[in-house]
Write a protein that holds these residues in place. Structure first.
Motif, PDB file in Angstrom:
ATOM      1  N   ALA A   1       0.768  -1.246   0.169  1.00  0.00           N
ATOM      2  CA  ALA A   1       0.059  -0.140   0.131  1.00  0.00           C
ATOM      3  C   ALA A   1       0.908   1.326   0.035  1.00  0.00           C
ATOM      4  O   ALA A   1       0.349   2.236  -0.638  1.00  0.00           O
ATOM      5  N   THR A   2       1.997   1.127   0.612  1.00  0.00           N
ATOM      6  CA  THR A   2       2.873   2.229   0.599  1.00  0.00           C
ATOM      7  C   THR A   2       3.604   2.508  -0.430  1.00  0.00           C
ATOM      8  O   THR A   2       3.599   3.693  -1.091  1.00  0.00           O
ATOM      9  N   LEU A   3       3.991   1.401  -1.509  1.00  0.00           N
ATOM     10  CA  LEU A   3       4.262   1.574  -2.658  1.00  0.00           C
ATOM     11  C   LEU A   3       3.454   2.122  -3.761  1.00  0.00           C
ATOM     12  O   LEU A   3       3.787   2.860  -4.620  1.00  0.00           O
TER      13      LEU A   3
ATOM     14  N   GLY B   1       2.259   9.302  -6.431  1.00  0.00           N
ATOM     15  CA  GLY B   1       2.846  10.566  -5.973  1.00  0.00           C
ATOM     16  C   GLY B   1       1.938  11.255  -4.960  1.00  0.00           C
ATOM     17  O   GLY B   1       1.699  12.407  -4.667  1.00  0.00           O
ATOM     18  N   THR B   2       1.214  10.416  -3.914  1.00  0.00           N
ATOM     19  CA  THR B   2       0.652  10.714  -2.782  1.00  0.00           C
ATOM     20  C   THR B   2       1.466  10.646  -1.583  1.00  0.00           C
ATOM     21  O   THR B   2       1.976   9.487  -1.418  1.00  0.00           O
ATOM     22  N   ALA B   3       1.126  11.543  -0.715  1.00  0.00           N
ATOM     23  CA  ALA B   3       1.951  11.401   0.513  1.00  0.00           C
ATOM     24  C   ALA B   3       1.387  10.135   1.416  1.00  0.00           C
ATOM     25  O   ALA B   3       0.465  10.013   1.339  1.00  0.00           O
ATOM     26  N   VAL B   4       2.507   9.845   2.084  1.00  0.00           N
ATOM     27  CA  VAL B   4       2.137   8.498   2.681  1.00  0.00           C
ATOM     28  C   VAL B   4       2.011   8.832   4.208  1.00  0.00           C
ATOM     29  O   VAL B   4       2.931   9.259   4.874  1.00  0.00           O
ATOM     30  N   THR B   5       0.743   8.815   4.647  1.00  0.00           N
ATOM     31  CA  THR B   5       0.402   9.347   5.755  1.00  0.00           C
ATOM     32  C   THR B   5      -0.682   8.131   6.494  1.00  0.00           C
ATOM     33  O   THR B   5      -0.949   7.172   5.681  1.00  0.00           O
TER      34      THR B   5
ATOM     35  N   VAL C   1       4.139   4.133   8.561  1.00  0.00           N
ATOM     36  CA  VAL C   1       4.528   5.620   7.994  1.00  0.00           C
ATOM     37  C   VAL C   1       5.825   6.293   8.342  1.00  0.00           C
ATOM     38  O   VAL C   1       6.635   6.741   7.626  1.00  0.00           O
ATOM     39  N   GLU C   2       6.255   5.622   9.742  1.00  0.00           N
ATOM     40  CA  GLU C   2       7.412   6.195  10.087  1.00  0.00           C
ATOM     41  C   GLU C   2       8.514   5.882   9.429  1.00  0.00           C
ATOM     42  O   GLU C   2       9.534   6.051   9.459  1.00  0.00           O
ATOM     43  N   THR C   3       8.533   4.347   9.172  1.00  0.00           N
ATOM     44  CA  THR C   3       9.588   3.642   8.506  1.00  0.00           C
ATOM     45  C   THR C   3       9.753   4.152   6.912  1.00  0.00           C
ATOM     46  O   THR C   3      10.926   4.424   6.571  1.00  0.00           O
ATOM     47  N   PHE C   4       8.708   4.302   6.171  1.00  0.00           N
ATOM     48  CA  PHE C   4       8.548   4.341   4.968  1.00  0.00           C
ATOM     49  C   PHE C   4       8.337   5.776   4.263  1.00  0.00           C
ATOM     50  O   PHE C   4       8.571   6.008   3.170  1.00  0.00           O
ATOM     51  N   ALA C   5       7.788   6.523   5.189  1.00  0.00           N
ATOM     52  CA  ALA C   5       7.497   7.908   4.546  1.00  0.00           C
ATOM     53  C   ALA C   5       8.609   8.682   4.151  1.00  0.00           C
ATOM     54  O   ALA C   5       9.719   8.606   4.803  1.00  0.00           O
ATOM     55  N   VAL C   6       8.435   9.141   2.937  1.00  0.00           N
ATOM     56  CA  VAL C   6       9.734   9.866   2.160  1.00  0.00           C
ATOM     57  C   VAL C   6       8.985  11.190   1.880  1.00  0.00           C
ATOM     58  O   VAL C   6       8.063  11.520   1.381  1.00  0.00           O
ATOM     59  N   GLU C   7       9.992  12.183   2.265  1.00  0.00           N
ATOM     60  CA  GLU C   7       9.714  13.795   1.997  1.00  0.00           C
ATOM     61  C   GLU C   7       9.482  13.878   0.483  1.00  0.00           C
ATOM     62  O   GLU C   7      10.148  13.179  -0.296  1.00  0.00           O
ATOM     63  N   SER C   8       8.444  14.729   0.114  1.00  0.00           N
ATOM     64  CA  SER C   8       8.375  14.946  -1.262  1.00  0.00           C
ATOM     65  C   SER C   8       9.516  15.909  -1.610  1.00  0.00           C
ATOM     66  O   SER C   8      10.081  16.688  -0.943  1.00  0.00           O
TER      67      SER C   8
END
Length: 53
Positions: free
Chosen positions: A6-8, A14-18, A42-49
């Protein structure tokens, strides 16, 4: 693995991972959602845009 997939999906769209967006994807496919796993993902895989940098 469903949390990673789901994160991928969110990243490729191009949607923020929240927590909200990840939960929405999992809900959309009828999956049970474990909020602790969502938070960890979210804490592990969220990437800054690019805009956040």
């Amino acid at each position: 693995m469903k949390y990673v997939y789901a994160t991928l999906l969110l990243e490729s769209a191009g949607t923020a991972v929240t927590a909200e967006s990840l939960t929405a994807v999992l809900d959309a496919v009828g999956s049970d959602v474990d909020t602790a796993r969502v938070t960890a993902c979210v804490e592990t895989f969220a990437v800054e845009s690019e805009a956040d940098r």
